[in-house]
Write an enzyme that holds these catalytic residues in place. Sequence first.
Site, short mmCIF file in Angstrom:
data_model
loop_
_atom_site.label_atom_id
_atom_site.label_comp_id
_atom_site.label_asym_id
_atom_site.label_seq_id
_atom_site.Cartn_x
_atom_site.Cartn_y
_atom_site.Cartn_z
N ASP A 152 -11.15 2.59 3.88
CA ASP A 152 -11.41 1.20 3.71
C ASP A 152 -12.82 0.93 3.39
O ASP A 152 -13.47 -0.04 3.16
CB ASP A 152 -11.23 0.57 5.05
CG ASP A 152 -9.80 -0.23 5.09
OD1 ASP A 152 -9.51 -0.72 3.84
OD2 ASP A 152 -9.21 -0.38 6.09
N GLN A 210 -4.61 -1.56 9.54
CA GLN A 210 -4.49 -2.92 9.13
C GLN A 210 -4.93 -4.08 9.90
O GLN A 210 -4.72 -4.17 11.23
CB GLN A 210 -3.15 -3.20 8.56
CG GLN A 210 -2.89 -4.43 8.15
CD GLN A 210 -3.47 -4.70 6.51
OE1 GLN A 210 -3.48 -3.43 5.94
NE2 GLN A 210 -3.59 -5.83 6.23
N LYS A 225 0.81 -1.25 0.03
CA LYS A 225 -0.19 0.00 -0.17
C LYS A 225 0.82 1.53 0.33
O LYS A 225 0.65 2.30 -0.70
CB LYS A 225 -0.91 0.13 1.21
CG LYS A 225 -2.09 -0.91 1.11
CD LYS A 225 -2.79 -1.33 2.46
CE LYS A 225 -3.65 -2.41 2.29
NZ LYS A 225 -4.40 -2.90 3.27
N1 GUN Z 1 -6.78 -7.00 6.07
C1 GUN Z 1 -7.19 -7.60 4.96
N2 GUN Z 1 -7.97 -6.96 4.23
C2 GUN Z 1 -7.78 -5.68 4.62
C3 GUN Z 1 -8.30 -4.60 4.17
O1 GUN Z 1 -8.90 -4.47 3.05
N3 GUN Z 1 -8.37 -3.41 4.86
C4 GUN Z 1 -7.74 -3.72 6.00
N4 GUN Z 1 -7.32 -2.32 6.62
N5 GUN Z 1 -7.07 -4.61 6.67
C5 GUN Z 1 -7.26 -5.55 5.80
#
Ligand code: GUN
Length: 284
Positions: free
Chosen positions: A120, A97, A53
């Site tokens: 998100d 995350q 990311k």
């Molecule tokens: N863990 C797995 N997929 C995601 C996601 O799309 N966003 C976040 N914040 N954590 C994750």
Amino acid sequence: MKAKIIDGKALAAAVKQEAAQQVAQLKEKGITPCLAVVLVGEDPASQVYVRGKINDCAQCGIESRSIRLPEDVTQAELLAQVKQLAEDASVHGILVQLPLPAQIDEKTVIDAIPPEKDVDGFSPVNVGRMQIGEPCYLPCTPAGCIRMIESTGMEIAGKHAVVIGRSNIVGKPAAMLLLAKNATVTICHSRTQNLKGLCASADILVAAVGRAGFVTGEMVKPGAVVIDVGINRGADGKLHGDVDFDAAAEKAAWITPVPGGVGPMTRAMLMLNTVEAARRAAGV
Ligand code: GUN
């Protein structure tokens, strides 16, 4: 193999290009979009995702802040960090995350992210807005799935879409977005009867189960579009999807690979959400 591959990497590159162009326009107005990514602990998969990311941000010209907290961080400490980012006007998007360690209540943390910075799309306000079709941040993985389906040229309206999995992050929102596109949607889960039969009638099959090879060839309707959201680390150390790729590719018209399918698209959609957050914050 009959199926054509839906190339997630190529599609993601195009989406990131779109994001980068929008970033350039915002920079001309003196606005630099900024994403804060909070990572708790040392989970290897989460570290890989977060690094991806941050790299994507750099590619798009988005500023990023990477905040690392120890595995044993308290809920109060994590909430204080989120609050600080929430109050920081130079931060447009906040991503914590997941998963979080056991001592942390995930819901409380998500609730602490202001809806306007929730890139998100996990906060109850954004989930609710999505349900009723109001402007919101769409959750990145399901939004990426829709783009991938649309990239095939298949018309979603009127088709039977089957989503396997009912998580808040993928299954449920994927079903809602497909419904919003006028598909007839079936959500399958661990208690579903005749799961194989339902899947075999799907024009669009979205697998978000978390079990390698769960979708077998007999569960794929000839000519279907198959979207594999699964990322399962096999005993061989490699990544495997939820779909038995070789068998499914014999029957499907289109299929996403793992890796190189949904994953890159998820991250690309996050870039678009972050740009949108910056734009809305600036009122432009
Ligand atoms: N863990 C797995 N997929 C995601 C996601 O799309 N966003 C976040 N914040 N954590 C994750």
